[in-house]
Design a protein around this motif. Structure first.
Motif, PDB file in Angstrom:
ATOM      1  N   GLY A 265      26.611  36.552  40.637  1.00  0.00           N
ATOM      2  CA  GLY A 265      28.047  36.334  40.613  1.00  0.00           C
ATOM      3  C   GLY A 265      28.873  37.584  40.426  1.00  0.00           C
ATOM      4  O   GLY A 265      30.105  37.510  40.376  1.00  0.00           O
ATOM      5  N   LEU A 266      28.227  38.742  40.315  1.00  0.00           N
ATOM      6  CA  LEU A 266      28.951  39.981  40.047  1.00  0.00           C
ATOM      7  C   LEU A 266      29.251  40.767  41.322  1.00  0.00           C
ATOM      8  O   LEU A 266      28.493  40.678  42.300  1.00  0.00           O
ATOM      9  CB  LEU A 266      28.143  40.854  39.084  1.00  0.00           C
ATOM     10  CG  LEU A 266      27.899  40.251  37.701  1.00  0.00           C
ATOM     11  CD1 LEU A 266      27.089  41.204  36.841  1.00  0.00           C
ATOM     12  CD2 LEU A 266      29.211  39.896  37.015  1.00  0.00           C
ATOM     13  N   PRO A 267      30.312  41.546  41.340  1.00  0.00           N
ATOM     14  CA  PRO A 267      30.697  42.329  42.531  1.00  0.00           C
ATOM     15  C   PRO A 267      29.576  43.256  42.983  1.00  0.00           C
ATOM     16  O   PRO A 267      29.029  44.000  42.168  1.00  0.00           O
ATOM     17  CB  PRO A 267      31.922  43.126  42.054  1.00  0.00           C
ATOM     18  CG  PRO A 267      32.486  42.312  40.942  1.00  0.00           C
ATOM     19  CD  PRO A 267      31.306  41.695  40.256  1.00  0.00           C
ATOM     20  N   PRO A 268      29.226  43.243  44.278  1.00  0.00           N
ATOM     21  CA  PRO A 268      28.123  44.058  44.785  1.00  0.00           C
ATOM     22  C   PRO A 268      28.488  45.517  45.030  1.00  0.00           C
ATOM     23  O   PRO A 268      27.632  46.312  45.409  1.00  0.00           O
ATOM     24  CB  PRO A 268      27.752  43.355  46.096  1.00  0.00           C
ATOM     25  CG  PRO A 268      29.052  42.759  46.558  1.00  0.00           C
ATOM     26  CD  PRO A 268      29.771  42.339  45.310  1.00  0.00           C
ATOM     27  N   HIS A 269      29.743  45.882  44.851  1.00  0.00           N
ATOM     28  CA  HIS A 269      30.154  47.278  44.992  1.00  0.00           C
ATOM     29  C   HIS A 269      31.428  47.513  44.192  1.00  0.00           C
ATOM     30  O   HIS A 269      32.080  46.562  43.741  1.00  0.00           O
ATOM     31  CB  HIS A 269      30.367  47.663  46.466  1.00  0.00           C
ATOM     32  CG  HIS A 269      31.412  46.840  47.174  1.00  0.00           C
ATOM     33  ND1 HIS A 269      32.759  46.945  46.914  1.00  0.00           N
ATOM     34  CD2 HIS A 269      31.294  45.891  48.142  1.00  0.00           C
ATOM     35  CE1 HIS A 269      33.432  46.118  47.678  1.00  0.00           C
ATOM     36  NE2 HIS A 269      32.569  45.455  48.436  1.00  0.00           N
ATOM     37  N   ILE A 270      31.788  48.773  44.001  1.00  0.00           N
ATOM     38  CA  ILE A 270      33.027  49.102  43.292  1.00  0.00           C
ATOM     39  C   ILE A 270      34.211  48.567  44.087  1.00  0.00           C
ATOM     40  O   ILE A 270      34.279  48.711  45.308  1.00  0.00           O
ATOM     41  CB  ILE A 270      33.149  50.629  43.103  1.00  0.00           C
ATOM     42  CG1 ILE A 270      32.059  51.125  42.145  1.00  0.00           C
ATOM     43  CG2 ILE A 270      34.523  51.005  42.565  1.00  0.00           C
ATOM     44  CD1 ILE A 270      32.069  52.625  41.931  1.00  0.00           C
ATOM     45  N   LEU A 271      35.155  47.959  43.396  1.00  0.00           N
ATOM     46  CA  LEU A 271      36.291  47.333  44.068  1.00  0.00           C
ATOM     47  C   LEU A 271      37.284  48.372  44.586  1.00  0.00           C
ATOM     48  O   LEU A 271      37.600  49.348  43.906  1.00  0.00           O
ATOM     49  CB  LEU A 271      37.007  46.392  43.093  1.00  0.00           C
ATOM     50  CG  LEU A 271      36.163  45.226  42.565  1.00  0.00           C
ATOM     51  CD1 LEU A 271      36.940  44.442  41.525  1.00  0.00           C
ATOM     52  CD2 LEU A 271      35.729  44.315  43.693  1.00  0.00           C
ATOM     53  N   LEU A 272      37.753  48.124  45.783  1.00  0.00           N
ATOM     54  CA  LEU A 272      38.771  48.960  46.404  1.00  0.00           C
ATOM     55  C   LEU A 272      40.154  48.359  46.149  1.00  0.00           C
ATOM     56  O   LEU A 272      40.276  47.212  45.704  1.00  0.00           O
ATOM     57  CB  LEU A 272      38.512  49.064  47.900  1.00  0.00           C
ATOM     58  CG  LEU A 272      37.105  49.536  48.320  1.00  0.00           C
ATOM     59  CD1 LEU A 272      36.973  49.483  49.838  1.00  0.00           C
ATOM     60  CD2 LEU A 272      36.836  50.930  47.797  1.00  0.00           C
ATOM     61  N   HIS A 273      41.181  49.114  46.463  1.00  0.00           N
ATOM     62  CA  HIS A 273      42.545  48.603  46.279  1.00  0.00           C
ATOM     63  C   HIS A 273      42.785  47.347  47.104  1.00  0.00           C
ATOM     64  O   HIS A 273      43.595  46.498  46.731  1.00  0.00           O
ATOM     65  CB  HIS A 273      43.571  49.676  46.661  1.00  0.00           C
ATOM     66  CG  HIS A 273      43.641  50.821  45.698  1.00  0.00           C
ATOM     67  ND1 HIS A 273      44.161  50.703  44.426  1.00  0.00           N
ATOM     68  CD2 HIS A 273      43.247  52.126  45.809  1.00  0.00           C
ATOM     69  CE1 HIS A 273      44.098  51.867  43.800  1.00  0.00           C
ATOM     70  NE2 HIS A 273      43.553  52.744  44.616  1.00  0.00           N
ATOM     71  N   THR A 274      42.092  47.223  48.220  1.00  0.00           N
ATOM     72  CA  THR A 274      42.294  46.091  49.122  1.00  0.00           C
ATOM     73  C   THR A 274      41.441  44.877  48.775  1.00  0.00           C
ATOM     74  O   THR A 274      41.554  43.845  49.429  1.00  0.00           O
ATOM     75  CB  THR A 274      41.978  46.520  50.567  1.00  0.00           C
ATOM     76  OG1 THR A 274      40.662  47.083  50.611  1.00  0.00           O
ATOM     77  CG2 THR A 274      42.986  47.550  51.046  1.00  0.00           C
ATOM     78  N   ASP A 275      40.591  45.001  47.774  1.00  0.00           N
ATOM     79  CA  ASP A 275      39.701  43.891  47.399  1.00  0.00           C
ATOM     80  C   ASP A 275      40.418  42.930  46.450  1.00  0.00           C
ATOM     81  O   ASP A 275      40.515  43.191  45.243  1.00  0.00           O
ATOM     82  CB  ASP A 275      38.429  44.425  46.741  1.00  0.00           C
ATOM     83  CG  ASP A 275      37.515  45.126  47.726  1.00  0.00           C
ATOM     84  OD1 ASP A 275      37.524  44.747  48.910  1.00  0.00           O
ATOM     85  OD2 ASP A 275      36.791  46.043  47.303  1.00  0.00           O
ATOM     86  N   VAL A 276      40.920  41.851  47.010  1.00  0.00           N
ATOM     87  CA  VAL A 276      41.658  40.866  46.223  1.00  0.00           C
ATOM     88  C   VAL A 276      40.953  39.520  46.335  1.00  0.00           C
ATOM     89  O   VAL A 276      40.879  38.925  47.422  1.00  0.00           O
ATOM     90  CB  VAL A 276      43.113  40.734  46.714  1.00  0.00           C
ATOM     91  CG1 VAL A 276      43.861  39.691  45.878  1.00  0.00           C
ATOM     92  CG2 VAL A 276      43.819  42.083  46.645  1.00  0.00           C
ATOM     93  N   ALA A 277      40.416  39.039  45.229  1.00  0.00           N
ATOM     94  CA  ALA A 277      39.750  37.733  45.216  1.00  0.00           C
ATOM     95  C   ALA A 277      40.790  36.628  45.343  1.00  0.00           C
ATOM     96  O   ALA A 277      41.923  36.779  44.864  1.00  0.00           O
ATOM     97  CB  ALA A 277      38.959  37.572  43.924  1.00  0.00           C
ATOM     98  N   PRO A 278      40.458  35.523  46.016  1.00  0.00           N
ATOM     99  CA  PRO A 278      39.152  35.159  46.560  1.00  0.00           C
ATOM    100  C   PRO A 278      39.007  35.476  48.060  1.00  0.00           C
ATOM    101  O   PRO A 278      38.354  34.711  48.779  1.00  0.00           O
ATOM    102  CB  PRO A 278      39.120  33.654  46.325  1.00  0.00           C
ATOM    103  CG  PRO A 278      40.555  33.243  46.537  1.00  0.00           C
ATOM    104  CD  PRO A 278      41.400  34.387  46.040  1.00  0.00           C
ATOM    105  N   PHE A 279      39.606  36.581  48.490  1.00  0.00           N
ATOM    106  CA  PHE A 279      39.625  36.881  49.923  1.00  0.00           C
ATOM    107  C   PHE A 279      38.846  38.146  50.286  1.00  0.00           C
ATOM    108  O   PHE A 279      39.187  38.829  51.242  1.00  0.00           O
ATOM    109  CB  PHE A 279      41.077  37.020  50.393  1.00  0.00           C
ATOM    110  CG  PHE A 279      41.960  35.871  50.006  1.00  0.00           C
ATOM    111  CD1 PHE A 279      41.787  34.623  50.579  1.00  0.00           C
ATOM    112  CD2 PHE A 279      42.939  36.029  49.031  1.00  0.00           C
ATOM    113  CE1 PHE A 279      42.599  33.556  50.209  1.00  0.00           C
ATOM    114  CE2 PHE A 279      43.753  34.975  48.663  1.00  0.00           C
ATOM    115  CZ  PHE A 279      43.580  33.731  49.255  1.00  0.00           C
ATOM    116  N   ILE A 280      37.818  38.489  49.513  1.00  0.00           N
ATOM    117  CA  ILE A 280      37.023  39.675  49.798  1.00  0.00           C
ATOM    118  C   ILE A 280      35.913  39.289  50.769  1.00  0.00           C
ATOM    119  O   ILE A 280      34.995  38.540  50.415  1.00  0.00           O
ATOM    120  CB  ILE A 280      36.445  40.273  48.505  1.00  0.00           C
ATOM    121  CG1 ILE A 280      37.570  40.496  47.480  1.00  0.00           C
ATOM    122  CG2 ILE A 280      35.723  41.582  48.806  1.00  0.00           C
ATOM    123  CD1 ILE A 280      37.092  40.986  46.134  1.00  0.00           C
TER     124      ILE A 280
END
Length: 337
Positions: A265-280
């Motif tokens: 359930g954890l993010p598979p990579h470092i989040l970018l500015h464009t990574d907005v849940a739940p639309f990643i």
């Protein structure tokens, strides 16, 4: 309170995900486990002292491996193959940090990266690596001081990072002086573990007390590291630290299978500015949902001034409620995957 309950159902469900798996124990080990030192003699020896460099992934992972091996006899009555050892959550979390690039240099100024040749380095500029230091080196030194490892403190040398050396401690006495409450909490865990009257729930209580104390000692020390990450990753870092307090109140068993299941359930990579849940797009539905619920939990905790945590602690104050809740969590997760 509904948001709080739904968050814990999903996140703790991740812990329960692997319970039903039929995988062999070795398949659940964290990244680089087999490549890491298994005993103190695997480390460099100089003048009768074992030289340990926690700024190398395998050497820090080796500290966990030694801890798991040395504490195995105290958990043998709960399950074979050390599967119920509650310390598994720590190396599994560290392994996830390594695989997702969170131990690499976030500034890009050094050749310390998961993708580059020096992929085993642990960057002192990494927020995750710095916080984890307090959940790896400090517990290890507490185990030394508690007699679990069967060696004296002067037989261990912990190497400092390339910078910011004053933000860390390196010896049993040094850590006891700098972080007395945290060292006392880890000492209490190891001492309780060695008592014949110890039980699983008591071990869980002591472990989570020590875990949260390590976070309390480190979080304010590394706020400057936030400058190296996107707003989304910083938000995740802050919310994850908040979430740990709720996990601690529920005393979730950080056994091998449950901790391994958490990784799903954890993010598979470092989040970018464009990574907005739940639309990643490159996240699974579960990873998107967990990230979204972490956002909601963090907002709730900050909005209520942590009163929501006190409410949750009251709900989880009895062994029966925690046991019932864990059963509900497992059932919930099975219907969510």
């Amino acid at each position: 309170m509904a948001i709080l309950t739904s968050w814990v159902w999903v996140l703790a469900g991740c812990f329960s995900a692997a319970v039903a798996e039929d995988s062999g124990i070795s398949a659940l080990y964290p990244a680089l486990w087999e490549e890491s030192p298994e005993q103190l003699s695997d480390y460099r020896l100089e003048d009768g002292q074992h030289i340990m460099n926690p700024w190398v992934v395998t050497e820090r992972m080796g500290m966990y491996r030694i801890l798991l091996k040395q504490t195995a006899p105290y958990f043998a009555r709960y399950a074979p193959e050390n599967e119920q050892n509650l310390l598994w959550g720590l190396p599994l979390q560290f392994g996830w940090q390594y695989k997702t690039g969170r131990l690499a240099d976030p500034t890009g100024m050094r050749d310390c990266s998961y993708e580059l040749a020096d992929h085993l380095c642990v960057s002192v500029d990494s927020w995750w690596a710095d916080i984890n230091y307090y959940l790896s080196v400090i517990p290890f030194l507490a185990a030394v001081g508690s007699g679990v490892l069967g060696i004296s403190s002067d037989q261990i040398v912990i190497l400092p990072p390339s910078s910011d050396q004053r933000r860390f401690c390196y010896t049993v006495s040094g850590c006891q002086s700098a972080f007395p409450e945290t060292m006392d909490s880890w000492n209490a865990f190891f001492q309780y573990m060695q008592t014949p009257s110890s039980d699983f729930d008591g071990l869980l209580e002591h472990l989570w007390t020590a875990h949260t104390s390590s976070l309390d000692s480190s979080l304010s020390t590394f706020v400057d590291r936030y400058n190296y990450y996107s707003d989304q990753e910083v938000n995740f870092e802050k919310n994850w630290a908040i979430a740990v307090n709720y996990l601690a109140a529920a005393r979730l068993p950080t056994t091998l299978r449950r901790s391994h299941g958490l990784q799903k359930g954890l993010p598979p990579h470092i989040l970018l500015h464009t990574d907005v849940a739940p639309f990643i797009s490159d996240f699974t539905p579960l990873q998107n949902e967990v990230l979204l619920l972490l956002d909601e939990l963090g907002d709730l905790d900050r909005l209520t001034g942590s009163s929501s945590l006190k409410e949750w602690e009251a709900i989880m104050s009895t062994k029966l409620s925690r046991k019932l809740f864990l059963k509900l969590l497992e059932a919930f997760f099975k219907t969510s995957t």
